[in-house]
Enzyme design. Structure first.
Site, PDB file in Angstrom:
ATOM      1  CG  ASP A 199      -3.667   4.764  -1.803  1.00 34.69           C
ATOM      2  OD1 ASP A 199      -3.096   3.673  -1.633  1.00 34.69           O
ATOM      3  OD2 ASP A 199      -4.524   5.208  -1.007  1.00 34.69           O
ATOM      4  CG  ASP A 254      -1.768   1.174   1.391  1.00 36.25           C
ATOM      5  OD1 ASP A 254      -1.969   1.880   0.389  1.00 36.25           O
ATOM      6  OD2 ASP A 254      -2.253   1.413   2.509  1.00 36.25           O
TER       7      ASP A 254
END
Ligand code: NAG
Ligand code: NAG
Ligand code: NAG
Ligand code: NAG
Ligand code: NAG
Length: 485
Positions: free
Chosen positions: A372, A181
């Site tokens: 992201d 992430d």
């Protein structure tokens, strides 16, 4: 300034390491981590679905898992809430984007409004990862040893829109699947001592690892549904591909929040790849540890997120030039090295029925965008999303999902895909990545890839990232986008 001298030192040391590494690049020692997709769809658990009109008949029985998407949107909001709070705790000042956040209605969870709460504890962890369910991650080939020249850690594909891969922790190594992430910076795994909330996940057993160090320090993350992730901090050896992050800080959870529970959350844990300033544990993120330890010779990693089986991977310590056309790379300097935040110079959708393109970001309005990998959709504010879908007959916020997610008639959903301009280059999202599929079984309404529910800045998630090769360059604090090979 409330940040500890240790933390400041850490940042300084890391910055220094990056500089020295950037100027000293021998033959790159590159590791590939295969990634696996995670599904947002239910029955039947499909392999990748082409969602264009022509193939819709074949996929009518497949539809978006509303619970996954709803939980995911709530998790994204919680992640930004926690990481923005961590930034403020680490630096003593609110993150500039935190001031621009507007409150919105959603599914009981929204991106934070105004400044992040000051009382938030320093030890709060930074995210609630995307929720996912179906599929059984395959164990990727996972070679170890820091001297490996080139090594695959596949990002395996389960189904759609989320990816995960495998890491090992401890001595002897214990294997876990994690979400890689770029929107957070901490490593969190379920602990052996975790209660029933970790059932279905592999647990980290520090007592079975000779390299484990118990910091005797708690950590905690609160979520708006009242659940929390809490547990204890350890240091241990973490292996990602052939690289070792020695003495890596990690949070071993003794309680998992709703968003982490199996089967809603498929991987065991989450591995943050953002900058230390958003670390809730105030720790060096795994990849930064590898760089400062000198095991990763280049402070660079690259993501290929593909809908095609076996084509998704994370490359560590360099990029995989087989996956993309190097000459097409457009680099953007990171605006503020906390998130992978870059300027967005344009965002438009094609006009329908010979109307002009609808432009919601242009060179004069410029916007900030966070790249992201842990977010599925492209997310902005409700009002910008509304402007984006203006005059599209049948486009509307999806009442069934909430949280800022939009739906559009399936036969035109793909044609609403945006073109994003970064620097001098424009990248168009493909119709098949933009149309996530019917909102429910047999529905003529499909979920589209650009959502509101956020702020006037943008979160650039996997709906976009599937269309490019993305280079995250810590040494030069920049992001590169390139055409896939
Ligand atoms: C951790 O979370 C659980 C469940 O929310 C709670 O009962 C427990 O008191 C928490 N522990 C700590 C140390 O905060
Ligand atoms: C491991 O890291 C902790 C803090 O992150 C530090 O206090 C400790 O000295 C380190 N241990 C070794 C062996 O490097
Ligand atoms: C990006 O940063 C580098 C190094 O600081 C600088 O030389 C370059 O001019 C910057 N590029 C842009 C477009 O600002
Ligand atoms: C750019 O966007 C701003 C703000 O939305 C708008 O006022 C301006 O007219 C736009 N400029 C062009 C050239 O489209
Ligand atoms: C939407 O349609 C109205 C009426 O035709 C028009 O005035 C307006 O410019 C359109 N907006 C966009 C964004 O296309």
């Amino acid at each position: 300034m409330r940040c500890t001298p240790t933390f400041v030192t850490l940042i300084a040391v890391l910055s220094f390491s990056f500089v020295s590494i950037a100027t000293n690049q021998p033959s790159p020692n590159v590791i590939r981590v295969p990634l696996e997709r995670k599904p947002f769809f239910t029955h039947p658990a499909p392999s990748y679905i082409s969602r264009d009109r022509a193939t819709r008949a074949n996929t009518a029985a497949r539809y978006v898992n509303k619970d996954f998407l709803r939980t995911h949107m709530a998790s994204v909001a919680a992640k930004y809430h926690n990481t923005l709070a961590a930034y403020e705790s680490n630096t003593g000042s609110p993150h500039p984007l935190a001031q621009a956040i507007s409150a919105v209605s959603g599914v009981g969870t929204t991106l934070p409004s105004g400044r992040v709460e000051k009382r938030r504890r320093k030890t709060d962890v930074a995210f609630d990862p995307p929720s996912l369910a179906l599929g059984n991650p395959t164990s990727p080939n996972h070679a170890r040893g820091r001297h490996t020249k080139r090594d695959d850690i596949p990002l395996s594909e389960v189904n759609s829109n989320k990816w995960m891969g495998t890491i090992s922790v401890g001595t002897p190594p214990q294997k876990f699947t994690v979400d890689f992430d770029t929107g957070s910076a901490d490593l969190v795994l379920p602990a052996q001592a975790c209660d029933g909330s970790c059932d279905g996940h592999t647990r980290y057993d520090p007592t079975a690892s000779s390299t484990s160090v118990d910091f005797g320090k708690a950590f905690k993350l609160a979520y708006r549904d009242g659940s929390e992730v809490n547990g204890t901090q350890y240091a241990d050896s973490v292996y990602m591909g052939g690289y070792e992050a020695a003495n890596q800080t990690l949070g071993a959870a003794t309680t998992y929040s709703t968003g982490f529970k199996s089967p809603n959350f498929l991987p065991d844990g989450l591995l943050g790849m953002g900058f230390p300033l958003i670390s809730v544990l105030k720790a060096s993120p795994v990849f930064q540890t590898m760089v400062s330890n000198g095991v990763a010779t280049q402070g660079v990693f690259g993501f290929a997120l593909s809908s095609e089986s076996g084509k998704s991977e994370l490359t560590i310590g360099g990029t995989n030039t087989i996956m993309y056309h190097e000459s097409t790379t457009e680099y953007l300097n990171v605006s503020l090295p906390a998130y992978w935040q870059i300027p967005l110079a344009g965002l438009r959708r094609p006009g329908l029925n010979n109307t002009p393109d609808v432009v919601v970001v242009n060179k004069t309005s410029y916007a900030q965008a966070i790249v992201d990998t842990g977010t599925t959709l492209i997310i902005t504010s409700d009002s910008i999303a509304e402007a984006y879908y203006a005059n599209v007959t049948g486009a509307k916020p999806c009442a069934e999902i909430g949280g800022g997610v939009w739906c559009a008639p399936c036969d035109i959903a793909g044609s609403l895909a945006p073109t994003l301009t970064f620097g001098l280059r424009s990248f168009t999202v493909s119709p098949s990545t933009f149309n996530l599929g019917p909102v429910s079984e047999g529905s003529a309404d499909c979920i589209v890839g650009l959502a509101g529910g956020g702020s006037a800045w943008w979160i650039i998630g996997d709906v976009f990232l599937q269309n490019v090769y993305t280079i995250f360059d810590i040494s030069n604090t920049r992001v590169g986008f390139a055409d896939l090979a």
